[in-house]
Design an enzyme around this catalytic site. Structure first.
Site, PDB file in Angstrom:
ATOM      1  CE  LYS A   1      -7.009  -1.191  -0.195  1.00  0.00           C
ATOM      2  NZ  LYS A   1      -7.061  -2.656  -0.183  1.00  0.00           N
TER       3      LYS A   1
ATOM      4  N   GLY B   1      -4.955  -2.851   8.991  1.00  0.00           N
ATOM      5  CA  GLY B   1      -4.683  -1.669   9.813  1.00  0.00           C
ATOM      6  C   GLY B   1      -4.453  -1.943  11.278  1.00  0.00           C
TER       7      GLY B   1
ATOM      8  NE  ARG C   1      -3.132 -22.355  11.540  1.00  0.00           N
ATOM      9  CZ  ARG C   1      -2.282 -23.351  11.312  1.00  0.00           C
ATOM     10  NH1 ARG C   1      -2.672 -24.434  10.657  1.00  0.00           N
ATOM     11  NH2 ARG C   1      -1.042 -23.284  11.748  1.00  0.00           N
TER      12      ARG C   1
ATOM     13  CG  ASP D   1      -2.079  -0.842   1.221  1.00  0.00           C
ATOM     14  OD1 ASP D   1      -2.295  -1.502   0.197  1.00  0.00           O
ATOM     15  OD2 ASP D   1      -2.822  -0.853   2.231  1.00  0.00           O
TER      16      ASP D   1
END
Ligand code: PLP
Length: 283
Positions: A74, A146, A158, A17
């Protein structure tokens, strides 16, 4: 048909980012396979609140002009008009992202009519396969962006692995019922079970902050990683960006990861995820 070109290229890579051209150049020099252009990293969206939207096209274009690697940006979940704008200005991939405020709580973007590839977040196999069915060329775990807390990314990686193993253990009759339970196409689930993995590239994202975090997720079987706040919210972004990029390559060499982990300065301070603080990946 799956538009997987850029996603395949990114395999074994790290997407960072960045909020300006200067950060984009640091990311490129560190070995990022792509950058994600955005106005606020997730840690700031989390802190500042408000409605988080697609970034200013001017800012995205400045980042595109600053680097030679692919640039992603985004769009809000379901906001196909933002996606049309991003396609128009020529970004390389759209992230239909829960890190922005969702624009449509029922419909994700129908990604098939677009020429540009999409990456979408997923917390489990059902979400991942629904996004692929809608045309996503790449999946990433949602994690909890974040926070600097890797636990949600681990949970989602998982979860997807265990659901794929479960599908692989089923006979044909059981697989029909499992597809119904997961609310996914039987054909796509069957293909996933045969492959023993998602049929598109799958990256980890949401909370990765150290080379060890990268190694952990790579060892859980993801094809690469996204790092958001973890680099440019740390004490020494240039050094950490390089170390995180190297960790994607040397993830299974603990001696090398140990070396990469040395003297990186402060990691992002972070916030442990609880049911109260979880916002981006939902309950
Ligand atoms: N993530 C976010 C942020 C959403 O708003 C929704 C839909 O409400 C979902 C995921 C789940 O979408 P689906 O059940 O279609 O996979």
């Amino acid at each position: 048909k799956v538009k997987s070109g850029l996603a395949q290229m990114a395999k074994g890579g790290i997407v960072m980012d960045v909020v300006n051209a200067e950060q984009a150049k640091i990311a490129e020099a560190a070995g990022a396979c792509a950058v994600m252009a955005l106005e606020r990293v997730p840690a700031d969206i989390r802190k500042q609140g408000g409605v988080a939207r697609m970034s200013d096209p001017k800012m995205i274009k400045e980042i595109m002009a600053a680097v030679t690697i692919p640039v992603m940006a985004k769009a809000r979940i379901g906001h196909f008009a933002e996606a049309q704008i991003l396609q128009e200005i020529g970004v390389d991939m759209i992230d239909e992202s829960e890190v922005l405020t969702p624009a449509d709580y029922t419909h994700h973007i129908n990604k098939h009519p677009f020429k540009i590839p999409f990456v979408c977040g997923a917390r489990n196999l059902g979400e991942a396969l629904r996004r692929i069915d809608e045309g996503a060329a790449m999946i990433r775990t949602k994690g909890e962006a974040g926070t600097g807390d890797v636990a949600e990314a681990v949970r989602h990686a998982r979860q997807i692995n265990s659901e794929i193993k479960r599908a692989q253990s089923m006979d044909a009759t059981e697989l029909y019922a499992y597809a119904k339970e997961l609310q996914v196409s039987h054909q796509l689930l069957k293909k996933t079970a045969e492959l023993g993995r998602l049929p598109v590239v799958n990256f980890a994202a949401g909370g990765l902050a150290t080379p060890a975090d990268v190694s952990l997720l790579m060892q859980l079987g993801v094809d690469g990683v996204f790092v958001g706040s973890g680099i440019f919210k740390s004490g020494n972004p240039t050094k950490r960006a390089h170390a995180m990029a190297q960790a994607v390559t040397y993830y299974d060499k603990p001696a090398k990861v140990a070396e990469l982990s040395e003297d990186l300065g402060e990691a992002m301070s972070g916030q442990p995820v609880t049911d109260e603080t979880r916002i981006f990946s939902y309950k």
